[in-house]
Design an enzyme around this catalytic site. Sequence first.
Site, short mmCIF file in Angstrom:
data_model
loop_
_atom_site.label_atom_id
_atom_site.label_comp_id
_atom_site.label_asym_id
_atom_site.label_seq_id
_atom_site.Cartn_x
_atom_site.Cartn_y
_atom_site.Cartn_z
N GLY A 242 36.50 35.60 44.01
CA GLY A 242 35.10 35.78 43.64
C GLY A 242 34.21 34.94 44.51
CB SER A 243 30.74 33.87 44.09
OG SER A 243 30.84 33.21 42.85
CB VAL A 246 32.49 31.25 40.36
CG1 VAL A 246 33.56 31.26 39.27
CG2 VAL A 246 31.16 31.73 39.81
CB CYS A 298 35.69 39.14 50.60
SG CYS A 298 37.31 39.89 50.74
CD GLU A 395 29.85 36.92 50.21
OE1 GLU A 395 29.71 36.25 49.18
OE2 GLU A 395 30.94 37.42 50.57
P1 NAD Z 1 31.82 36.02 40.77
O1 NAD Z 1 32.28 34.71 41.25
O2 NAD Z 1 30.48 36.12 40.16
O3 NAD Z 1 32.83 36.56 39.63
C1 NAD Z 1 34.21 36.72 39.86
C2 NAD Z 1 34.94 36.63 38.53
O4 NAD Z 1 34.78 35.30 38.00
C3 NAD Z 1 34.44 37.57 37.45
O5 NAD Z 1 35.53 38.01 36.68
C4 NAD Z 1 33.53 36.67 36.61
O6 NAD Z 1 33.36 37.08 35.27
C5 NAD Z 1 34.28 35.36 36.68
N1 NAD Z 1 33.47 34.15 36.48
C6 NAD Z 1 32.13 34.02 36.67
N2 NAD Z 1 31.76 32.73 36.40
C7 NAD Z 1 32.89 32.06 36.05
C8 NAD Z 1 33.16 30.71 35.70
N3 NAD Z 1 32.20 29.81 35.65
N4 NAD Z 1 34.44 30.36 35.44
C9 NAD Z 1 35.44 31.26 35.53
N5 NAD Z 1 35.24 32.57 35.84
C10 NAD Z 1 33.98 32.96 36.10
O7 NAD Z 1 32.01 37.03 41.98
P2 NAD Z 1 31.70 38.59 42.03
O8 NAD Z 1 30.24 38.78 42.13
O9 NAD Z 1 32.43 39.32 40.94
O10 NAD Z 1 32.44 39.01 43.38
C11 NAD Z 1 31.82 38.96 44.61
C12 NAD Z 1 32.30 37.74 45.39
O11 NAD Z 1 33.71 37.78 45.50
C13 NAD Z 1 31.76 37.72 46.80
O12 NAD Z 1 31.37 36.40 47.14
C14 NAD Z 1 32.97 38.14 47.63
O13 NAD Z 1 32.95 37.72 48.97
C15 NAD Z 1 34.09 37.52 46.86
N6 NAD Z 1 35.37 38.17 47.17
C16 NAD Z 1 36.30 37.48 47.92
C17 NAD Z 1 37.50 38.08 48.28
C18 NAD Z 1 38.53 37.36 49.11
O14 NAD Z 1 39.67 37.78 49.11
N7 NAD Z 1 38.19 36.29 49.81
C19 NAD Z 1 37.76 39.40 47.87
C20 NAD Z 1 36.80 40.07 47.11
C21 NAD Z 1 35.61 39.44 46.75
#
Ligand code: NAD
Length: 493
Positions: A242-243, A246, A298, A395
């Site tokens: 994810g981001s 986080v 990503c 990003e």
């Molecule tokens: P996000 O970080 O908002 O959420 C990802 C997941 O984390 C979701 O399930 C969300 O509910 C959960 N989450 C949110 N806050 C949390 C917390 N405080 N504690 C624990 N879990 C929490 O990201 P997103 O918007 O769903 O995804 C997009 C991001 O993911 C982009 O930055 C992208 O580059 C990244 N990404 C990275 C890869 C990689 O392999 N490097 C692959 C895909 C996406």
Amino acid sequence: MLTANSTVPPRLRAALTCHSLNLIGGNWSPAASGETFPVVNPAAPGDLLAAFPASEPSDVQDAVEAAHEALPGWSAMPAPERARILDRAITLLEARAEELAYALTWEEGKAIAEARVEVRRGLDAMAFLAAEGRRMGGQTLPSAQPNMLAFSQRRPLGVVGIITPWNFPFAIPAWKLAPALITGNTVVFKPAEQTPICAMLLAEALQEAGLPPGVLNVVHGAGAVGRELVAHPLVRGISFTGSTAVGKEINAAAASRLAKVQLELGGKNAAIVLADADLDLAAREIAAAAWGSSGQRCTATSRLIVQREVAEQLVGKLLALAPGYRVGSGFDPEVKVGPVIEASALARIESYLDLARQEGASVAIGGHRLSGDGYFFAPTVLTGVSPVMTVAQEEIFGPVLSVIEVESLEEAIAVSNAVSYGLSSALYTRDLAAALGYARNAATGLLHVNCSSIYSEIQLPFGGIKDSGFGGREMGPTAIDFYTEWQTVYMQG
Ligand code: NAD
């Protein structure tokens, strides 16, 4: 909660009716509160697809306890037997591949052709990782003693938390769950709240394939549910995609009790194009990597760093390709660019466009949302971008490509590296020495020569450095490292 959309495959419709629920201890159940949250189609946000449980701390607690109870039995099962269960799940999912692709486009929005590729990729990753059931070895090494047998072996971490994003709602869960399960861990899985349907279909197939109750638990909900899971003292490892913001929060929370983390985070990936490159190839690949999946990968190419003498020519080729990137519902076979995931994503992309204009960049094409109900943004090229502008640093996660002109390969690599991220990059050239120089100096976890930043294969490690990743690579032979810890055994006899 389904709309009367006649194109929804009947089994998907039935599965949603039955199982838009949490999975805890082998039972499909609503949240303790009985509350739900809506799942909508980003191409038609009025289209309410399903309602999933808005889990509470007590649901997470129950799921972790169920996983903890199931751990002794699952970790004691011979790994080849665990692999047989994964293989059965793969067979079930293969038979449902079209329905999975459909669900993916429905809830995430990407073009159906891309959804089919993602499903194929997720299944290939599962098959590759299931085979670890027969490969997951340690080492036997010569001992310094005449009557000593010295060897190492792997053991599972225990209960593992898996938290995934919405942009690859089938493939990412598949390539995390398979190594977690094959190595004998039990799992609590928190999928992205925007895309719980693919997660549910995956979990359902694993249950049907014979996973014992409690080995895989699924709790739905937003970030607070993930935070609860990360904080639970029985969770020994957290694999998160994810981001970066986080990811850093998860790392800090897990560090206090020395729980292991694997973080796959954001990117600001560059394609470098030198004057000697095949410009047609470069333009084709960069367009697909920048605008495909609406730039919501990503590994998407979001910066084009081009040698000045061919910049105009290359941008011309990209602009000529843009009309081929038709935007619309992912179910339309002519469409290459689906919607972005939600209204806030659209607003975020627009705010980056405002900043780009304020900071002096020019919009060569696109730069605006499209009319209609869905969250559609036009494929965009920004020219006159300098490496320090906000759009060159942060990003955006939308179909926006920023063009930065440079004089030389050295300057291009320096610009490519001058961001906080380090996930993926690409170089287009015919010069072997340039390619080698790039491979030595580019600060990204994935590097490509004459192929795009989005390219990867499941049998090789995947992941980033700097703000893009931490804690061990996914996929490839490295995939099982995160989910296991080593034991060293000395036996004297
Ligand atoms: P996000 O970080 O908002 O959420 C990802 C997941 O984390 C979701 O399930 C969300 O509910 C959960 N989450 C949110 N806050 C949390 C917390 N405080 N504690 C624990 N879990 C929490 O990201 P997103 O918007 O769903 O995804 C997009 C991001 O993911 C982009 O930055 C992208 O580059 C990244 N990404 C990275 C890869 C990689 O392999 N490097 C692959 C895909 C996406």
